[in-house]
Design a protein around this motif. Structure first.
Motif, short mmCIF file in Angstrom:
data_model
loop_
_atom_site.label_atom_id
_atom_site.label_comp_id
_atom_site.label_asym_id
_atom_site.label_seq_id
_atom_site.Cartn_x
_atom_site.Cartn_y
_atom_site.Cartn_z
N VAL A 13 0.84 -1.20 0.00
CA VAL A 13 0.00 0.00 0.00
C VAL A 13 0.87 1.25 0.00
O VAL A 13 0.63 2.21 -0.73
CB VAL A 13 -0.94 -0.01 1.22
CG1 VAL A 13 -1.58 1.35 1.41
CG2 VAL A 13 -1.98 -1.08 1.07
N MET A 16 2.32 1.90 -3.38
CA MET A 16 1.32 2.41 -4.31
C MET A 16 1.00 3.87 -4.02
O MET A 16 0.81 4.68 -4.93
CB MET A 16 0.05 1.56 -4.22
CG MET A 16 0.24 0.22 -4.86
SD MET A 16 -1.18 -0.81 -4.63
CE MET A 16 -1.98 -0.62 -6.19
N MET A 17 0.96 4.20 -2.72
CA MET A 17 0.68 5.58 -2.37
C MET A 17 1.77 6.50 -2.89
O MET A 17 1.50 7.57 -3.42
CB MET A 17 0.58 5.72 -0.85
CG MET A 17 -0.86 5.73 -0.37
SD MET A 17 -0.95 5.38 1.37
CE MET A 17 -0.82 7.01 2.02
N MET A 20 1.52 7.06 -6.46
CA MET A 20 0.40 7.99 -6.68
C MET A 20 0.86 9.42 -6.58
O MET A 20 0.57 10.27 -7.41
CB MET A 20 -0.67 7.76 -5.61
CG MET A 20 -1.81 6.93 -6.05
SD MET A 20 -3.02 7.90 -6.87
CE MET A 20 -3.64 8.85 -5.49
N ASP A 99 -14.56 29.59 -17.98
CA ASP A 99 -14.43 28.82 -16.76
C ASP A 99 -15.38 27.64 -16.63
O ASP A 99 -15.14 26.73 -15.85
CB ASP A 99 -14.60 29.74 -15.54
CG ASP A 99 -13.41 30.65 -15.40
OD1 ASP A 99 -12.42 30.43 -16.12
OD2 ASP A 99 -13.47 31.60 -14.59
N THR A 100 -16.50 27.66 -17.35
CA THR A 100 -17.34 26.46 -17.33
C THR A 100 -17.11 25.64 -18.58
O THR A 100 -17.30 24.44 -18.58
CB THR A 100 -18.85 26.79 -17.28
OG1 THR A 100 -19.10 27.88 -18.12
CG2 THR A 100 -19.28 27.06 -15.86
N PRO A 103 -13.44 23.22 -18.38
CA PRO A 103 -13.49 21.95 -17.63
C PRO A 103 -14.48 20.96 -18.21
O PRO A 103 -14.44 19.78 -17.88
CB PRO A 103 -13.90 22.36 -16.22
CG PRO A 103 -14.40 23.73 -16.32
CD PRO A 103 -13.82 24.36 -17.53
N LYS A 104 -15.39 21.42 -19.04
CA LYS A 104 -16.34 20.49 -19.65
C LYS A 104 -15.75 19.86 -20.90
O LYS A 104 -15.94 18.67 -21.15
CB LYS A 104 -17.61 21.26 -20.00
CG LYS A 104 -18.68 20.41 -20.57
CD LYS A 104 -20.02 20.86 -20.12
CE LYS A 104 -20.99 19.73 -20.25
NZ LYS A 104 -21.89 19.64 -19.13
N PRO A 107 -12.09 17.19 -20.51
CA PRO A 107 -12.26 15.76 -20.27
C PRO A 107 -12.89 15.05 -21.47
O PRO A 107 -12.56 13.90 -21.74
CB PRO A 107 -13.20 15.70 -19.07
CG PRO A 107 -13.16 17.03 -18.45
CD PRO A 107 -12.82 18.00 -19.52
N MET A 108 -13.78 15.75 -22.18
CA MET A 108 -14.38 15.16 -23.37
C MET A 108 -13.31 14.81 -24.38
O MET A 108 -13.32 13.74 -24.98
CB MET A 108 -15.31 16.18 -24.04
CG MET A 108 -16.73 16.10 -23.64
SD MET A 108 -17.62 17.29 -24.64
CE MET A 108 -18.99 17.61 -23.56
N ALA A 110 -10.07 14.45 -23.77
CA ALA A 110 -9.13 13.48 -23.23
C ALA A 110 -9.70 12.07 -23.26
O ALA A 110 -8.97 11.10 -23.44
CB ALA A 110 -8.74 13.85 -21.81
N SER A 111 -11.01 11.94 -23.09
CA SER A 111 -11.60 10.61 -23.08
C SER A 111 -12.09 10.21 -24.47
O SER A 111 -12.74 9.19 -24.62
CB SER A 111 -12.74 10.53 -22.06
OG SER A 111 -13.72 11.47 -22.35
N GLY A 112 -11.76 11.04 -25.45
CA GLY A 112 -12.03 10.67 -26.83
C GLY A 112 -13.50 10.51 -27.17
O GLY A 112 -13.87 9.65 -27.95
N GLN A 113 -14.35 11.34 -26.60
CA GLN A 113 -15.77 11.21 -26.90
C GLN A 113 -16.07 11.68 -28.31
O GLN A 113 -15.41 12.56 -28.85
CB GLN A 113 -16.58 11.99 -25.87
CG GLN A 113 -16.59 11.26 -24.55
CD GLN A 113 -17.39 11.98 -23.51
OE1 GLN A 113 -18.49 12.42 -23.78
NE2 GLN A 113 -16.85 12.11 -22.33
N PRO A 114 -17.08 11.10 -28.92
CA PRO A 114 -17.38 11.42 -30.31
C PRO A 114 -18.02 12.80 -30.48
O PRO A 114 -19.21 12.91 -30.75
CB PRO A 114 -18.33 10.30 -30.74
CG PRO A 114 -18.95 9.84 -29.49
CD PRO A 114 -17.97 10.06 -28.39
#
Lengths: 508, 306
Positions: A13, A16-17, A20, A99-100, A103-104, A107-108, A110-114
């Motif tokens: 542990v 791993m910490m 991290m 600012d809104t 952050p929206k 991640p879209m 980075a996660s490769g959303q279509p």
């Protein structure tokens, strides 16, 4: 046995910490592994494939601006209009401002959303970072024969490219900037200020003096945080405003200097100290933090602003105060403008070809562009004449802000706007001198720690100097020393190396 | 001697008059300190922007104005819809989450449960290690494909290891092993024991965790920010967050494009922020009186009674 097991698992542990903690910060940097190669191999369907796709595909389009209640109606109208052109089902949405939005979107990506089309800029959805991470499709091959090239212009398009590759298409809008003053109109008239004779800040000094004496309650010069006369020096900053490293704005050479320690800057600090002592700057300047709120109070005579044609009229709208516009610096075209508003196609997009055609239409199709700016004719606006519109009382769609995408010069004008607005814009754009650094992007990875430290140092000292609230010489001395300690020399050397390499690469 | 003291003190266990006054004053002061900011916010939200700019904040609005609410509520239907989403998510989410948490925690509190160590570790592990933002998002968008549905606002918060730990400790301390044993002797199965014996004894714990869950769901704006792109699933907090950030952005001076100025025209910035605060407090304040009864019980149950 059990004891050993326990201590073993504890050690595990712990390890791993530790990992991290070590890797924690770098988490979002992992790009979708295949991206650059993938995007490069995607052969663009060139413009000859103009036939309408048989199957209707969904096209998502995310942009900055306040979210609008009637967005669905706009999407339906666009879908209907594009039926025999692109045959797409448009799904557009606005997610607020920087600012809104950022952050929206990040991640879209980075996660490769279509997602098919996203707005990006140097101030929203980190254009350079995301492009470098390989989250955007390389649009260079698409742009080769596109009408966008002619509309936007080569130098602007190249200015927004990263290492010669266009990962996003810049909006065609004002492409240059300059700095100047907005003077309060009633005071200009009262004190007979001859605006045509004002060429530099010093020309205003007699009026500052007269207003200080004659107008109790009015502060001659608004100077809040970084929004003040220091802007008039118009440094071509390599990184952010609060990071040392800049070029002179007149293309005199290719040497990167610490703009906070140049003779020009020091002269400005001294001037500000003098003004502060004379009471021409608000005594509470150091603690004021809301530039536009201060401006709205009407208790200031002169305000430093970034200029463009019709600036005074625009600021009248937001402040309810009549202003007179005085241009001081020469217009220049810098990286600030070229990456101010762009549209990109994320690599997750399933139809990059169609998405690009849609983007293209925002430059060439007057109906489509104005649909997204003003809404539906007869519902959200009505036409006064061919090119002039009046907004109705229906506030269901008030996205406005035609500078966000496409060609702003095909937008309708509002009644109160100058009918020549776009001609003036074009003339203004032509006046601009392209900066030597146009298209150069500094990569801060090697000096991240120093940059962070320098930012803190600048934040600690700049107000005393920019606003003149403390003694110039002693503050400057402490400021220089701390910058040195924070590694300013290394940062500037790094900037210079990268800049020289870039110049060699692009042949400047 | 003894009787003298008793007389002076009045009834047994009763505090002296001065003590009583002091305590009352103390609590009045604390109440004022707590209430004043809320009242100030309320007052500002009803003040006109002009009055704020010139006269500053005050407890009594110098110039009544509903413009802030007008601006914030301009979204019209969207607001009520978002309220609906928030209430649905809060109620359903709290219920589901509470069910899962107390069912997960119960076996962990029983010493006779063999795999206790493993399951404790499983929960505990998630408290220290996370998968990271992007994998987390991909799990919901790619694997479960529930982004843009009401469930995305509920699922990610269903299980909370920290609450499980609290609940486990609560069971351990407030439900004596002997009661469970007696239930077993009387022939109750595990489920019956749990539902009929254990849960009623843990009401105070349930209420506490329930309140926590309610707050988590009600105050959340992060899930809509990350996952939701369709406005019909926006909750009230996210809608308000978006409005607030827009105001901040537009007034910060960093709005480099002057067209933003057009939007700024007549924007009630200060009062609108306060109106947003008032609106988003919303019905959640009503949840407090409901939980209070149990809250006090939960606090005093372990205390020494005098």
């Amino acid at each position: 046995m059990k004891k050993m097991q326990r201590s073993l698992s504890f050690a595990l542990v712990l390890i791993m910490m530790l990992t991290m903690i070590i890797t924690g910060c770098g988490a979002p940097a992992e790009p979708a592994a295949s991206s650059p190669a993938q995007s490069a191999s995607q052969a663009p369907a060139s413009s000859q494939a103009a036939e309408v796709p048989k199957e209707q595909v969904e096209l998502t389009f995310y942009c900055v601006a306040d979210s609008q209640p009637d967005m669905q109606k706009i999407c339906d109208a666009a879908t209907e209009y594009l039926k025999d052109k692109l045959n797409v089902k448009v799904k557009a949405e606005n997610f607020g401002w920087g600012d809104t939005y950022t952050p929206k979107i990040n991640p879209m990506l980075a996660s490769g959303q279509p997602v098919d089309i996203v707005f990006t800029a140097n101030w929203a959805a980190n254009y350079r970072v995301n492009a470098n991470a390989g989250y955007f499709v390389d649009l260079t091959p698409y742009l080769k024969d596109s009408p966008i090239r002619e509309i936007v212009g080569d130098d602007f398009l190249n200015g927004s490219a990263i290492n010669g590759k266009n990962f996003a298409v810049p909006c065609n809008k004002e492409k240059v900037h300059n700095w100047g003053f907005l003077l309060k109109k009633d005071l200009v008239e009262k004190y007979n200020v001859d605006v045509s004779k004002i060429k530099k800040m010093e020309d205003l000094e007699p009026y500052f003096d007269a207003i200080k004496k004659g107008e109790p309650g009015v502060t001659p010069l608004l100077n809040v945080q970084m929004e003040g006369p220091f802007k008039l020096l118009d440094w071509d900053n390599i990184s952010d405003d609060d990071i040392p490293g800049a070029l002179y704005p007149d293309n005199r050479d290719n040497t990167i200097v610490n703009q906070f320690e140049t003779p020009e800057a020091i002269a400005m600090y001294k001037k500000m100290r003098e003004y502060y002592n004379k009471g021409w700057i608000h005594p509470d300047a150091a603690t004021q933090d809301n530039f536009s709120e201060e401006m709205k109070t009407g208790k200031y005579f002169a305000v430093v602003q970034s200029m463009k044609p019709g600036k005074a009229e625009e600021m009248k709208l937001s402040t309810n105060i009549d202003w007179v516009q005085v241009d001081i610096t020469t217009p220049v075209m810098s990286n600030r403008e070229t990456t101010g508003a762009l549209l990109a196609i994320p690599i997750g997009s399933e139809h990059p070809d169609i998405a690009f055609k849609f983007i293209e239409m925002l430059y060439t199709d007057k109906f489509l562009k104005n649909l997204f700016v003003y809404g539906i004719e007869g519902e959200h606006y009505e036409k006064v004449s061919e090119n002039v519109v009046r907004l109705t009382d229906n506030t269901g769609y008030r996205a406005g802000n035609g500078w966000r995408f496409g060609d702003q010069f095909i937008d309708y004008l509002l009644e109160n706007e100058d009918p020549d607005k776009w001609e003036q814009f074009k003339a203004y754009n032509d006046m601009g001198i392209p900066m030597n650094s146009l298209g150069f992007a500094f990569d801060a990875t090697n000096v991240e720690t120093e940059i962070g430290a320098l930012k803190n140092v600048v934040q600690k000292y700049y107000k005393q100097l920019f606003l003149g609230t403390a003694d110039t010489d002693s503050t400057l001395k402490a400021f220089s020393e701390e910058m040195k300690k924070a590694g300013v020399d290394d940062v500037i050397a790094e900037m210079q190396t990268q800049y020289d390499e870039w110049r060699k690469a692009v042949g400047k | 001697m003894m009787s003298k003291i008793l007389k002076k003190q009045g009834k047994l266990n009763q505090i002296s008059a001065t003590g009583n006054i002091l305590l009352n004053v103390l609590f009045i002061v604390i109440t004022i300190v707590c209430m004043a900011p809320v009242l100030l916010v309320l007052s500002i939200s009803f003040s006109s922007e002009e009055a704020i700019r010139h006269g500053g904040y005050s407890f009594i609005p110098q110039e009544l104005s509903l413009k802030a609410y007008d601006y914030v509520l301009k979204a019209g239907d969207a607001i009520w819809r978002a309220y609906g989403v928030s209430i649905f998510v809060t109620v359903v989410g709290t219920f589901l989450s509470l069910a899962i948490i107390c069912m997960y925690a119960y076996p962990l509190s029983r010493s006779s449960f063999k795999a206790k160590g493993f399951f404790s570790f499983l929960a505990y592990f998630t408290m220290i290690f996370g998968g990271g933002l992007v994998p987390w998002i991909m799990v919901y968008t790619r694997l479960f494909k529930i982004s843009n549905s009401i469930w995305i606002l509920i699922f990610p918060y269903l299980m909370n290891a920290w609450f499980v730990m609290i609940m486990r400790t609560f069971y351990k301390t407030s439900v004596p092993e002997s009661i469970i044993e007696s239930a077993r002797i009387d022939g109750a199965g595990e489920f019956r024991t749990f539902l009929v014996i254990v849960l009623p004894l843990s009401k105070a714990g349930l209420a506490t965790i329930g309140l926590f869950c309610t707050l988590v769901y009600w105050n959340d704006w992060y899930l809509p920010l990350m996952f939701v792109t369709e406005r019909k699933f926006f909750n009230i907090q996210y809608l308000m967050y978006q409005t607030l950030v827009s105001i901040q952005y537009l007034t910060s001076g960093s709005a480099q494009f002057s067209e933003a100025a057009v939007v700024l025209a007549n924007l009630p910035t200060e009062s609108a922020r306060m109106a947003i605060a008032i609106i988003s407090i919303g019905p959640i304040v009503l949840a407090y009186p409901f939980f209070r009864k149990y809250f006090v019980k939960g606090l005093t149950i372990g205390a020494v009674k005098g």
